[in-house]
Design a protein around this motif. Structure first.
Motif, PDB file in Angstrom:
ATOM      1  N   LYS A 240      40.086 -37.563 -14.480  1.00  0.00           N
ATOM      2  CA  LYS A 240      39.971 -39.008 -14.637  1.00  0.00           C
ATOM      3  C   LYS A 240      40.735 -39.729 -13.533  1.00  0.00           C
ATOM      4  O   LYS A 240      41.776 -39.261 -13.064  1.00  0.00           O
ATOM      5  CB  LYS A 240      40.503 -39.462 -15.999  1.00  0.00           C
ATOM      6  CG  LYS A 240      39.661 -38.989 -17.181  1.00  0.00           C
ATOM      7  CD  LYS A 240      40.214 -39.501 -18.495  1.00  0.00           C
ATOM      8  CE  LYS A 240      39.362 -39.054 -19.678  1.00  0.00           C
ATOM      9  NZ  LYS A 240      38.041 -39.726 -19.684  1.00  0.00           N
ATOM     10  N   TRP A 242      42.468 -43.553 -12.707  1.00  0.00           N
ATOM     11  CA  TRP A 242      43.014 -44.699 -13.428  1.00  0.00           C
ATOM     12  C   TRP A 242      43.480 -45.763 -12.441  1.00  0.00           C
ATOM     13  O   TRP A 242      43.981 -45.448 -11.359  1.00  0.00           O
ATOM     14  CB  TRP A 242      44.196 -44.292 -14.298  1.00  0.00           C
ATOM     15  CG  TRP A 242      43.968 -43.114 -15.204  1.00  0.00           C
ATOM     16  CD1 TRP A 242      44.085 -41.794 -14.873  1.00  0.00           C
ATOM     17  CD2 TRP A 242      43.586 -43.153 -16.569  1.00  0.00           C
ATOM     18  NE1 TRP A 242      43.798 -41.001 -15.956  1.00  0.00           N
ATOM     19  CE2 TRP A 242      43.497 -41.804 -17.020  1.00  0.00           C
ATOM     20  CE3 TRP A 242      43.317 -44.173 -17.483  1.00  0.00           C
ATOM     21  CZ2 TRP A 242      43.160 -41.470 -18.320  1.00  0.00           C
ATOM     22  CZ3 TRP A 242      42.987 -43.840 -18.778  1.00  0.00           C
ATOM     23  CH2 TRP A 242      42.897 -42.506 -19.191  1.00  0.00           C
ATOM     24  N   GLU A 249      40.719 -47.078 -17.161  1.00  0.00           N
ATOM     25  CA  GLU A 249      40.047 -45.884 -16.642  1.00  0.00           C
ATOM     26  C   GLU A 249      38.894 -46.299 -15.742  1.00  0.00           C
ATOM     27  O   GLU A 249      38.027 -47.080 -16.135  1.00  0.00           O
ATOM     28  CB  GLU A 249      39.529 -45.033 -17.797  1.00  0.00           C
ATOM     29  CG  GLU A 249      38.805 -43.772 -17.359  1.00  0.00           C
ATOM     30  CD  GLU A 249      38.235 -42.989 -18.530  1.00  0.00           C
ATOM     31  OE1 GLU A 249      37.230 -42.262 -18.319  1.00  0.00           O
ATOM     32  OE2 GLU A 249      38.774 -43.107 -19.643  1.00  0.00           O
ATOM     33  N   LEU A 250      38.881 -45.753 -14.519  1.00  0.00           N
ATOM     34  CA  LEU A 250      37.868 -46.136 -13.540  1.00  0.00           C
ATOM     35  C   LEU A 250      36.692 -45.173 -13.504  1.00  0.00           C
ATOM     36  O   LEU A 250      35.550 -45.594 -13.340  1.00  0.00           O
ATOM     37  CB  LEU A 250      38.494 -46.217 -12.145  1.00  0.00           C
ATOM     38  CG  LEU A 250      39.639 -47.221 -11.970  1.00  0.00           C
ATOM     39  CD1 LEU A 250      40.191 -47.142 -10.559  1.00  0.00           C
ATOM     40  CD2 LEU A 250      39.159 -48.640 -12.283  1.00  0.00           C
ATOM     41  N   CYS A 251      36.970 -43.888 -13.598  1.00  0.00           N
ATOM     42  CA  CYS A 251      35.910 -42.903 -13.424  1.00  0.00           C
ATOM     43  C   CYS A 251      36.320 -41.592 -14.079  1.00  0.00           C
ATOM     44  O   CYS A 251      37.523 -41.296 -14.193  1.00  0.00           O
ATOM     45  CB  CYS A 251      35.622 -42.700 -11.942  1.00  0.00           C
ATOM     46  SG  CYS A 251      34.308 -41.508 -11.569  1.00  0.00           S
ATOM     47  N   SER A 252      35.340 -40.798 -14.489  1.00  0.00           N
ATOM     48  CA  SER A 252      35.587 -39.469 -15.050  1.00  0.00           C
ATOM     49  C   SER A 252      34.612 -38.483 -14.429  1.00  0.00           C
ATOM     50  O   SER A 252      33.425 -38.787 -14.249  1.00  0.00           O
ATOM     51  CB  SER A 252      35.413 -39.474 -16.575  1.00  0.00           C
ATOM     52  OG  SER A 252      36.378 -40.292 -17.193  1.00  0.00           O
ATOM     53  N   PHE A 253      35.137 -37.285 -14.107  1.00  0.00           N
ATOM     54  CA  PHE A 253      34.312 -36.211 -13.558  1.00  0.00           C
ATOM     55  C   PHE A 253      34.266 -35.076 -14.573  1.00  0.00           C
ATOM     56  O   PHE A 253      35.314 -34.590 -15.023  1.00  0.00           O
ATOM     57  CB  PHE A 253      34.898 -35.701 -12.237  1.00  0.00           C
ATOM     58  CG  PHE A 253      34.983 -36.750 -11.164  1.00  0.00           C
ATOM     59  CD1 PHE A 253      33.845 -37.181 -10.503  1.00  0.00           C
ATOM     60  CD2 PHE A 253      36.195 -37.308 -10.818  1.00  0.00           C
ATOM     61  CE1 PHE A 253      33.921 -38.140  -9.506  1.00  0.00           C
ATOM     62  CE2 PHE A 253      36.294 -38.262  -9.825  1.00  0.00           C
ATOM     63  CZ  PHE A 253      35.148 -38.688  -9.173  1.00  0.00           C
ATOM     64  N   TYR A 284      36.476 -33.653  -4.261  1.00  0.00           N
ATOM     65  CA  TYR A 284      35.761 -34.896  -4.518  1.00  0.00           C
ATOM     66  C   TYR A 284      36.051 -35.892  -3.402  1.00  0.00           C
ATOM     67  O   TYR A 284      37.181 -35.969  -2.896  1.00  0.00           O
ATOM     68  CB  TYR A 284      36.186 -35.505  -5.858  1.00  0.00           C
ATOM     69  CG  TYR A 284      35.780 -34.668  -7.061  1.00  0.00           C
ATOM     70  CD1 TYR A 284      34.525 -34.818  -7.653  1.00  0.00           C
ATOM     71  CD2 TYR A 284      36.667 -33.747  -7.606  1.00  0.00           C
ATOM     72  CE1 TYR A 284      34.156 -34.061  -8.749  1.00  0.00           C
ATOM     73  CE2 TYR A 284      36.302 -32.980  -8.705  1.00  0.00           C
ATOM     74  CZ  TYR A 284      35.042 -33.142  -9.266  1.00  0.00           C
ATOM     75  OH  TYR A 284      34.679 -32.386 -10.355  1.00  0.00           O
ATOM     76  N   MET A 289      32.467 -41.150  -4.653  1.00  0.00           N
ATOM     77  CA  MET A 289      32.703 -40.888  -6.072  1.00  0.00           C
ATOM     78  C   MET A 289      31.838 -39.728  -6.568  1.00  0.00           C
ATOM     79  O   MET A 289      31.196 -39.802  -7.618  1.00  0.00           O
ATOM     80  CB  MET A 289      32.426 -42.135  -6.917  1.00  0.00           C
ATOM     81  CG  MET A 289      33.534 -43.150  -6.883  1.00  0.00           C
ATOM     82  SD  MET A 289      35.050 -42.530  -7.629  1.00  0.00           S
ATOM     83  CE  MET A 289      36.104 -43.965  -7.514  1.00  0.00           C
ATOM     84  N   LYS A 290      31.828 -38.631  -5.792  1.00  0.00           N
ATOM     85  CA  LYS A 290      31.069 -37.472  -6.204  1.00  0.00           C
ATOM     86  C   LYS A 290      31.697 -36.215  -5.614  1.00  0.00           C
ATOM     87  O   LYS A 290      32.556 -36.282  -4.724  1.00  0.00           O
ATOM     88  CB  LYS A 290      29.615 -37.587  -5.771  1.00  0.00           C
ATOM     89  CG  LYS A 290      29.393 -37.543  -4.263  1.00  0.00           C
ATOM     90  CD  LYS A 290      27.910 -37.599  -3.915  1.00  0.00           C
ATOM     91  CE  LYS A 290      27.692 -37.490  -2.412  1.00  0.00           C
ATOM     92  NZ  LYS A 290      26.245 -37.524  -2.063  1.00  0.00           N
TER      93      LYS A 290
END
Length: 438
Positions: A240, A242, A249-253, A284, A289-290
């Motif tokens: 995650k 933050w 929370e901005l993003c989760s992988f 990453y 964002m990948k």
């Protein structure tokens, strides 16, 4: 009655201390003076030599991409193994270099800090620092203070002279697994088995925010090198990102298939490296964002990661089977494999890896109760001539052409940097994280 006198063999000797072979009670001792030689990695000699000859070297005016690197830039040469006192030996959970690189601090399962000399690797100090197992240590960017966390949920403040100046009990309800400072030193973050990530004001030692969202133990956390961004990973197999200002929370992988043991930002700020129990290391790209790359090679769960402090595309990983692998970002396979870096009759997991501040040496801490030092071969890290590096370790039986010792599985193949790199390949390859040539 006259007093009775007894003759002493040194009664008429001149005043002053007794001879060196005689103690205070007049007993004569035959002492054999023996000189103990220790392995030493002295990088200062190379620095002095470089400053002496650099004005005669025309290559100093060339760009870094035009200068050839040393034959073996990978710190895979075994130097020394340190073990705490046998009666109190326990697993080494954390290793931490001082900012000057002259000392190494290790945190053990029995709550002790051990201070080792960074050049000759001898023991200097041992203190009982925590009441529980030490799980995390982090040095501030101001180089004067550092903090540590333990299994009891306590966070302690320390000065560079090893004085404990503050104790924050019950900072977390369970074990404090990791700590990380922001670049300004005003705040730091912590993660715990209580599934939370917390942001703290460093000066006041007060909790500011609690980040919730993980479904299980949070094992690793790392503050972005330039931005208010925090990365975390845990046993829920999720990584995650933050926002440290808002706590959002901005993003989760969700790419990992098992526990995430470590997350590390690259110093360029664009790459995030993660290690998992699924034996895969993932890279990453923050801008896209990948996932950018997956690294496979370990035969057991990956427990530790460490980016090189100077070379952006070079990192090292450690596994629960005691192996240490050296990687380059442009290659999917490891450049150097040390299958039995730590080996013993019981669990030999590599719990932590830490680079020396100038990058010529790396230290590993393991569950086999040892702290090991590894350096580069070649002329950049001079090893004293009165030592036989690696000969003391029976595991090092095979040698490369460059006389670098490696364990059982034969001499590894070190790939060149112009094979399989991202971009056009070869010298001057463009790294996606920084957009400049290496």
């Amino acid at each position: 009655m006259a007093p009775e006198y007894h003759h002493h063999p040194y009664a008429h000797a001149p005043c002053g201390p007794p001879p060196p072979h005689v103690d205070g009670f007049g007993a004569i001792r035959n002492r054999k003076q023996t000189q103990i030689q220790r392995r030493t990695v002295d990088y200062t000699g190379s620095v002095v030599r470089y400053t002496q000859i650099r004005k005669w070297s025309s290559s100093d005016l060339w760009p870094p991409a035009a200068c050839s690197s040393i034959n073996n830039p990978f710190a895979a040469q075994f130097v020394h193994s340190c073990t705490n006192y046998r009666a109190r030996a326990s697993s080494i959970n954390r290793v931490l270099w001082t900012p000057s690189g002259r000392r190494l601090i290790t945190g053990s399962q029995n709550g002790e800090f051990t201070l080792w000399n960074g050049d000759s690797f001898n023991h200097e100090l041992r203190i009982q620092a925590h009441d529980h197992a030490i799980r995390s240590m982090a040095w501030s960017f101001g180089d004067e203070d550092w903090i540590s966390g333990d299994d009891g949920g306590t966070i302690r403040y320390w000065k560079s002279n090893m004085n404990n100046v503050l104790v924050k009990e019950s900072a977390h309800q369970e074990s404090v697994r990791d700590l990380s400072f922001c670049k300004s030193n005003l705040k730091f973050c912590s993660c715990s088995d209580d599934t939370t990530v917390k942001i703290w004001d460093f000066e006041r030692c007060q909790q500011e925010k609690t980040l919730t969202g993980h479904g299980w133990n949070v094992t690793s956390v790392d503050w972005h090198p330039t931005n208010s961004l925090i990365a975390s990973g845990g046993w829920d197999s999720v990584v995650k990102l933050w926002d440290a200002r808002s706590g959002r929370e901005l993003c989760s992988f969700y790419d990992h298939k098992n526990w995430v043991h470590s997350v590390k930002w690259n110093r360029n700020g664009n790459w995030l490296l993660t290690a998992s129990k699924d034996q895969v290391i993932k890279l990453y790209d923050l801008r896209a964002m990948k996932e950018l790359r997956s690294f496979r090679g370990h035969q057991n769960k990956v427990t530790a990661l460490a980016w090189h402090p100077l070379t952006e595309d070079y990192f090292v990983s450690g596994s629960s089977d005691g192996s240490i692998f050296h990687w380059l970002v442009g290659h999917e396979t490891p450049q150097v494999e040390i299958p039995n870096a730590h080996s013993n009759s019981y669990n030999n997991s590599v719990w932590d890896l830490q680079w020396h501040p100038i990058g010529h040496m790396i230290c590993s801490g393991s569950n086999d109760r040892t702290t090991k030092f590894w350096c580069r071969s070649g002329d950049k890290s001079k090893i004293s001539q009165n030592q036989s590096i690696g000969n003391q370790n029976s595991a090092f039986a095979c040698h490369m052409n460059s006389n670098v010792p490696f364990p059982f599985h034969g001499p590894p193949t070190i790939a060149t940097r112009n094979e399989g790199t991202i971009g056009s390949g070869g010298v001057g390859t463009i790294i996606p994280g920084v957009g400049i040539a290496v």
